[in-house]
Design a protein around this motif. Structure first.
Motif, PDB file in Angstrom:
ATOM      1  N   GLY A  73       0.704  -1.206   0.082  1.00 53.08           N
ATOM      2  CA  GLY A  73      -0.035  -0.002  -0.078  1.00 53.08           C
ATOM      3  C   GLY A  73       0.767   1.276  -0.124  1.00 53.08           C
ATOM      4  N   SER A  74       2.215   1.158  -0.374  1.00 56.09           N
ATOM      5  CA  SER A  74       2.814   2.309  -0.120  1.00 56.09           C
ATOM      6  C   SER A  74       2.728   3.110  -1.350  1.00 56.09           C
ATOM      7  CB  SER A  74       4.467   1.833  -0.225  1.00 56.09           C
ATOM      8  OG  SER A  74       4.825   1.325  -1.546  1.00 56.09           O
ATOM      9  N   LYS A  75       3.123   4.337  -1.269  1.00 55.36           N
ATOM     10  CA  LYS A  75       3.143   5.429  -2.557  1.00 55.36           C
ATOM     11  C   LYS A  75       3.773   4.726  -3.682  1.00 55.36           C
ATOM     12  CE  LYS A  75       4.371  10.099  -3.790  1.00 55.36           C
ATOM     13  NZ  LYS A  75       4.904  11.565  -3.531  1.00 55.36           N
ATOM     14  N   ALA A  76       4.853   4.184  -3.714  1.00 54.34           N
ATOM     15  CA  ALA A  76       5.453   3.815  -4.736  1.00 54.34           C
ATOM     16  C   ALA A  76       4.923   2.674  -5.511  1.00 54.34           C
ATOM     17  CB  ALA A  76       6.930   3.104  -4.407  1.00 54.34           C
ATOM     18  N   VAL A  86      -7.502   1.066  -2.888  1.00 59.92           N
ATOM     19  CA  VAL A  86      -6.656   0.994  -4.049  1.00 59.92           C
ATOM     20  C   VAL A  86      -6.673   2.132  -4.774  1.00 59.92           C
ATOM     21  CG1 VAL A  86      -5.748  -0.292  -6.056  1.00 59.92           C
ATOM     22  CG2 VAL A  86      -6.089  -1.462  -3.850  1.00 59.92           C
ATOM     23  N   VAL A  87      -8.118   2.403  -5.347  1.00 63.23           N
ATOM     24  CA  VAL A  87      -8.091   3.579  -6.328  1.00 63.23           C
ATOM     25  C   VAL A  87      -7.849   4.872  -5.693  1.00 63.23           C
ATOM     26  CG1 VAL A  87      -9.905   4.612  -7.436  1.00 63.23           C
ATOM     27  CG2 VAL A  87      -9.720   2.149  -7.736  1.00 63.23           C
ATOM     28  N   GLU A  88      -8.344   5.000  -4.310  1.00 65.81           N
ATOM     29  CA  GLU A  88      -8.122   6.346  -3.485  1.00 65.81           C
ATOM     30  C   GLU A  88      -6.727   6.235  -3.370  1.00 65.81           C
ATOM     31  OE1 GLU A  88     -10.391   6.159   0.008  1.00 65.81           O
ATOM     32  OE2 GLU A  88     -12.272   6.827  -0.990  1.00 65.81           O
ATOM     33  N   ARG A  89      -5.908   5.670  -3.223  1.00 61.42           N
ATOM     34  CA  ARG A  89      -4.326   5.648  -2.836  1.00 61.42           C
ATOM     35  C   ARG A  89      -3.672   6.054  -4.143  1.00 61.42           C
ATOM     36  NH1 ARG A  89      -3.673   1.198   0.942  1.00 61.42           N
ATOM     37  NH2 ARG A  89      -3.284  -0.277  -0.807  1.00 61.42           N
ATOM     38  N   MET A  90      -4.271   5.415  -5.384  1.00 53.95           N
ATOM     39  CA  MET A  90      -3.802   5.559  -6.596  1.00 53.95           C
ATOM     40  C   MET A  90      -3.964   6.868  -7.138  1.00 53.95           C
ATOM     41  SD  MET A  90      -4.224   3.369 -10.184  1.00 53.95           S
ATOM     42  CE  MET A  90      -6.253   3.925 -10.317  1.00 53.95           C
ATOM     43  N   LEU A  91      -5.060   7.444  -6.785  1.00 54.20           N
ATOM     44  CA  LEU A  91      -5.756   8.619  -7.424  1.00 54.20           C
ATOM     45  C   LEU A  91      -4.746  10.164  -7.472  1.00 54.20           C
ATOM     46  CD1 LEU A  91      -8.249   9.608  -9.240  1.00 54.20           C
ATOM     47  CD2 LEU A  91      -9.174  10.473  -7.027  1.00 54.20           C
ATOM     48  N   PRO A  92      -4.060  10.489  -6.604  1.00 54.46           N
ATOM     49  CA  PRO A  92      -3.224  11.643  -6.444  1.00 54.46           C
ATOM     50  C   PRO A  92      -1.996  11.482  -7.661  1.00 54.46           C
ATOM     51  CG  PRO A  92      -3.610  10.996  -4.268  1.00 54.46           C
ATOM     52  CD  PRO A  92      -4.294   9.744  -5.029  1.00 54.46           C
TER      53      PRO A  92
END
Length: 248
Positions: free
Chosen positions: A187-190, A230-236
Protein backbone atom coordinates in the motif's frame (compact mmCIF):
# COMPACT_ATOMS: atom_id res chain seq x y z
CA UNK A 1 40.47 -4.92 -23.11
CA UNK A 2 40.62 -7.61 -20.43
CA UNK A 3 42.94 -5.65 -18.11
CA UNK A 4 40.40 -2.78 -18.11
CA UNK A 5 37.38 -4.93 -17.26
CA UNK A 6 36.40 -5.64 -13.66
CA UNK A 7 33.72 -8.10 -12.58
CA UNK A 8 31.34 -6.57 -10.02
CA UNK A 9 28.58 -9.18 -10.00
CA UNK A 10 28.19 -12.66 -11.37
CA UNK A 11 30.41 -15.70 -11.70
CA UNK A 12 30.17 -18.02 -14.72
CA UNK A 13 28.43 -15.54 -17.00
CA UNK A 14 30.62 -12.67 -15.85
CA UNK A 15 33.78 -14.64 -16.60
CA UNK A 16 32.37 -15.68 -19.99
CA UNK A 17 31.55 -12.10 -20.98
CA UNK A 18 34.93 -10.85 -19.78
CA UNK A 19 36.62 -13.49 -21.90
CA UNK A 20 34.55 -12.43 -24.93
CA UNK A 21 35.57 -8.79 -24.42
CA UNK A 22 39.23 -9.70 -23.91
CA UNK A 23 39.44 -11.11 -27.42
CA UNK A 24 38.88 -7.67 -28.93
CA UNK A 25 40.75 -4.35 -28.93
CA UNK A 26 37.46 -2.46 -29.37
CA UNK A 27 35.78 -0.40 -26.67
CA UNK A 28 32.60 -1.80 -25.13
CA UNK A 29 30.25 0.25 -27.35
CA UNK A 30 32.09 -0.68 -30.55
CA UNK A 31 32.23 -4.30 -29.43
CA UNK A 32 28.47 -4.30 -28.93
CA UNK A 33 27.94 -2.80 -32.37
CA UNK A 34 29.77 -5.80 -33.84
CA UNK A 35 28.58 -8.61 -31.57
CA UNK A 36 24.99 -7.79 -30.60
CA UNK A 37 21.74 -7.07 -32.35
CA UNK A 38 21.31 -3.45 -31.22
CA UNK A 39 17.85 -2.72 -29.88
CA UNK A 40 18.24 0.80 -28.54
CA UNK A 41 20.91 3.49 -28.53
CA UNK A 42 21.04 6.98 -27.01
CA UNK A 43 23.61 9.39 -25.63
CA UNK A 44 24.15 7.51 -22.37
CA UNK A 45 23.29 3.88 -23.09
CA UNK A 46 23.36 1.09 -25.64
CA UNK A 47 21.48 -2.20 -25.50
CA UNK A 48 21.30 -5.30 -27.64
CA UNK A 49 20.67 -9.04 -27.82
CA UNK A 50 23.38 -11.63 -28.20
CA UNK A 51 23.87 -15.36 -27.73
CA UNK A 52 26.36 -16.76 -25.22
CA UNK A 53 26.81 -20.45 -24.50
CA UNK A 54 23.51 -21.20 -26.26
CA UNK A 55 21.60 -18.66 -24.18
CA UNK A 56 19.95 -15.53 -25.57
CA UNK A 57 21.18 -12.63 -23.45
CA UNK A 58 20.33 -8.96 -23.16
CA UNK A 59 23.36 -6.70 -22.76
CA UNK A 60 23.16 -3.04 -21.79
CA UNK A 61 25.99 -0.51 -21.54
CA UNK A 62 25.41 2.33 -19.09
CA UNK A 63 27.83 5.13 -19.97
CA UNK A 64 29.25 7.61 -17.48
CA UNK A 65 27.26 10.85 -17.46
CA UNK A 66 29.63 12.86 -15.26
CA UNK A 67 32.81 12.55 -13.14
CA UNK A 68 30.58 11.90 -10.11
CA UNK A 69 28.78 9.17 -12.00
CA UNK A 70 32.14 7.56 -12.80
CA UNK A 71 33.12 7.59 -9.12
CA UNK A 72 29.80 6.02 -8.14
CA UNK A 73 30.21 3.23 -10.67
CA UNK A 74 33.74 2.52 -9.50
CA UNK A 75 32.51 2.37 -5.91
CA UNK A 76 29.95 -0.26 -6.88
CA UNK A 77 26.92 2.02 -6.97
CA UNK A 78 24.43 2.96 -9.69
CA UNK A 79 21.43 1.83 -11.73
CA UNK A 80 22.90 -1.32 -13.32
CA UNK A 81 23.82 -2.73 -9.92
CA UNK A 82 20.38 -1.85 -8.56
CA UNK A 83 18.87 -3.60 -11.57
CA UNK A 84 20.99 -6.70 -10.94
CA UNK A 85 20.10 -6.81 -7.23
CA UNK A 86 16.39 -6.25 -7.85
CA UNK A 87 16.27 -8.97 -10.51
CA UNK A 88 18.10 -11.38 -8.20
CA UNK A 89 15.74 -10.67 -5.30
CA UNK A 90 12.58 -10.83 -7.41
CA UNK A 91 13.70 -14.02 -9.15
CA UNK A 92 14.27 -15.57 -5.71
CA UNK A 93 10.65 -14.69 -4.88
CA UNK A 94 9.49 -16.52 -8.00
CA UNK A 95 8.47 -13.39 -9.88
CA UNK A 96 8.47 -13.20 -13.67
CA UNK A 97 11.72 -11.31 -14.34
CA UNK A 98 14.78 -11.93 -16.53
CA UNK A 99 17.50 -13.69 -14.57
CA UNK A 100 20.50 -11.44 -13.84
CA UNK A 101 23.84 -12.80 -15.07
CA UNK A 102 26.61 -10.22 -14.60
CA UNK A 103 27.73 -6.64 -14.01
CA UNK A 104 31.13 -5.60 -15.39
CA UNK A 105 32.96 -2.30 -15.05
CA UNK A 106 34.47 -1.14 -18.36
CA UNK A 107 36.27 2.09 -19.36
CA UNK A 108 33.06 3.68 -20.73
CA UNK A 109 30.86 2.74 -17.78
CA UNK A 110 29.16 -0.49 -16.73
CA UNK A 111 27.75 -3.50 -18.57
CA UNK A 112 24.69 -5.36 -17.33
CA UNK A 113 24.05 -8.86 -18.71
CA UNK A 114 20.69 -10.50 -18.09
CA UNK A 115 18.57 -13.28 -19.56
CA UNK A 116 17.10 -12.42 -22.94
CA UNK A 117 13.34 -12.86 -23.21
CA UNK A 118 11.59 -14.27 -26.24
CA UNK A 119 7.95 -13.91 -27.12
CA UNK A 120 5.42 -11.63 -28.80
CA UNK A 121 6.69 -8.42 -27.12
CA UNK A 122 5.78 -5.69 -24.64
CA UNK A 123 2.19 -4.81 -23.88
CA UNK A 124 2.65 -1.47 -25.66
CA UNK A 125 3.97 -3.14 -28.81
CA UNK A 126 1.22 -5.75 -28.86
CA UNK A 127 -1.55 -3.23 -28.38
CA UNK A 128 -0.24 -0.85 -31.05
CA UNK A 129 -0.14 -3.67 -33.60
CA UNK A 130 -3.91 -4.06 -33.22
CA UNK A 131 -3.60 -7.78 -33.89
CA UNK A 132 -4.94 -9.07 -30.55
CA UNK A 133 -8.09 -11.13 -30.38
CA UNK A 134 -10.56 -10.27 -27.62
CA UNK A 135 -9.49 -13.37 -25.67
CA UNK A 136 -5.79 -12.50 -26.00
CA UNK A 137 -6.42 -8.94 -24.82
CA UNK A 138 -8.16 -10.28 -21.71
CA UNK A 139 -5.28 -12.70 -21.06
CA UNK A 140 -2.76 -9.87 -21.28
CA UNK A 141 -4.69 -7.58 -18.92
CA UNK A 142 -5.27 -10.30 -16.38
CA UNK A 143 -1.66 -11.40 -16.67
CA UNK A 144 -0.50 -7.85 -16.00
CA UNK A 145 -2.78 -7.61 -12.96
CA UNK A 146 -1.55 -10.93 -11.57
CA UNK A 147 2.13 -10.06 -12.07
CA UNK A 148 1.79 -6.64 -10.46
CA UNK A 149 -0.15 -8.08 -7.53
CA UNK A 150 2.56 -10.70 -7.00
CA UNK A 151 5.20 -7.97 -7.07
CA UNK A 152 3.39 -5.78 -4.57
CA UNK A 153 2.36 -8.55 -2.21
CA UNK A 154 6.03 -9.64 -2.10
CA UNK A 155 6.90 -6.16 -0.78
CA UNK A 156 8.35 -4.53 -3.92
CA UNK A 157 7.54 -1.73 -6.35
CA UNK A 158 8.69 -1.55 -9.96
CA UNK A 159 9.29 2.20 -10.14
CA UNK A 160 8.55 2.62 -13.87
CA UNK A 161 5.52 0.45 -14.56
CA UNK A 162 4.73 1.63 -18.08
CA UNK A 163 3.51 -0.76 -20.74
CA UNK A 164 6.92 -0.78 -22.45
CA UNK A 165 8.31 -2.44 -19.30
CA UNK A 166 5.76 -5.27 -19.21
CA UNK A 167 6.71 -8.11 -21.55
CA UNK A 168 4.34 -10.87 -22.67
CA UNK A 169 6.27 -14.07 -23.36
CA UNK A 170 3.22 -15.97 -24.52
CA UNK A 171 2.46 -17.38 -21.07
CA UNK A 172 2.82 -14.61 -18.51
CA UNK A 173 3.63 -10.93 -18.15
CA UNK A 174 7.26 -10.39 -17.18
CA UNK A 175 8.71 -7.28 -15.54
CA UNK A 176 11.66 -5.71 -17.38
CA UNK A 177 13.84 -2.61 -16.92
CA UNK A 178 14.28 -2.98 -13.17
CA UNK A 179 16.63 0.00 -12.65
CA UNK A 180 14.16 1.66 -10.26
CA UNK A 181 12.69 -1.47 -8.64
CA UNK A 182 12.95 -1.51 -4.87
CA UNK A 183 11.50 -2.93 -1.68
CA UNK A 184 8.33 -1.14 -0.72
CA UNK A 185 5.68 -1.85 1.88
CA UNK A 186 2.15 -2.94 1.00
CA UNK A 187 0.00 0.00 0.00
CA UNK A 188 3.00 2.34 -0.24
CA UNK A 189 3.14 5.42 -2.43
CA UNK A 190 5.63 3.63 -4.70
CA UNK A 191 3.16 0.79 -5.31
CA UNK A 192 0.38 3.30 -6.00
CA UNK A 193 2.73 4.98 -8.50
CA UNK A 194 3.06 1.63 -10.29
CA UNK A 195 -0.71 1.37 -10.65
CA UNK A 196 -1.02 5.00 -11.76
CA UNK A 197 1.70 4.59 -14.38
CA UNK A 198 0.00 1.49 -15.76
CA UNK A 199 -3.39 3.22 -15.76
CA UNK A 200 -2.29 6.36 -17.59
CA UNK A 201 -0.76 4.18 -20.33
CA UNK A 202 -4.05 2.26 -20.54
CA UNK A 203 -5.87 5.55 -21.02
CA UNK A 204 -3.42 6.77 -23.66
CA UNK A 205 -3.83 3.55 -25.61
CA UNK A 206 -7.63 3.66 -25.25
CA UNK A 207 -8.01 0.07 -24.11
CA UNK A 208 -11.54 0.67 -22.79
CA UNK A 209 -13.13 0.23 -19.37
CA UNK A 210 -13.94 -3.47 -19.80
CA UNK A 211 -10.32 -4.46 -20.37
CA UNK A 212 -9.07 -2.20 -17.61
CA UNK A 213 -11.56 -3.90 -15.30
CA UNK A 214 -9.96 -7.25 -16.18
CA UNK A 215 -6.58 -5.85 -15.10
CA UNK A 216 -7.88 -4.33 -11.88
CA UNK A 217 -9.93 -7.40 -10.92
CA UNK A 218 -6.93 -9.70 -11.40
CA UNK A 219 -4.76 -7.31 -9.37
CA UNK A 220 -7.27 -7.15 -6.49
CA UNK A 221 -7.55 -10.94 -6.37
CA UNK A 222 -3.91 -11.04 -5.30
CA UNK A 223 -4.16 -8.24 -2.74
CA UNK A 224 -5.84 -7.79 0.65
CA UNK A 225 -6.98 -4.20 0.03
CA UNK A 226 -10.42 -3.25 -1.20
CA UNK A 227 -11.04 -1.70 -4.61
CA UNK A 228 -11.95 1.63 -3.02
CA UNK A 229 -8.76 1.76 -0.97
CA UNK A 230 -6.54 0.92 -3.94
CA UNK A 231 -8.20 3.47 -6.21
CA UNK A 232 -8.14 6.25 -3.60
CA UNK A 233 -4.43 5.70 -2.92
CA UNK A 234 -3.65 5.70 -6.63
CA UNK A 235 -5.67 8.80 -7.55
CA UNK A 236 -3.18 11.57 -6.56
CA UNK A 237 -0.40 9.94 -8.61
CA UNK A 238 -2.77 9.30 -11.51
CA UNK A 239 -3.87 12.94 -11.62
CA UNK A 240 -0.24 14.05 -11.62
CA UNK A 241 0.64 11.68 -14.47
CA UNK A 242 -2.38 12.82 -16.48
CA UNK A 243 -1.34 16.45 -16.08
CA UNK A 244 2.22 15.66 -17.14
CA UNK A 245 1.11 13.75 -20.22
CA UNK A 246 -1.37 16.44 -21.26
CA UNK A 247 1.43 19.02 -21.03
CA UNK A 248 3.36 17.03 -23.66
Amino acid sequence: MTDKVRILRGDYWAALLKEELSQSTLGAAEWMEEHTNILKSDLHSLSGLMRMDGQVCFLKLYCYKSPLHKIQFRLGMGRPLRNFTAARDLDAQGLAVPRPFACLLVPEGMLLLIEGLSGPGTLAELWRRRELSDDDAVRLMRGAGETLATLHSAGFAHGDCKWNNLFWDGYRVCLIDLDDARKSGAGSKAQSEDLARFTVNAEELSIGSDLFEQFLSAYLEGMVDTRRTVVERMLPSLLRYRKKHLAR
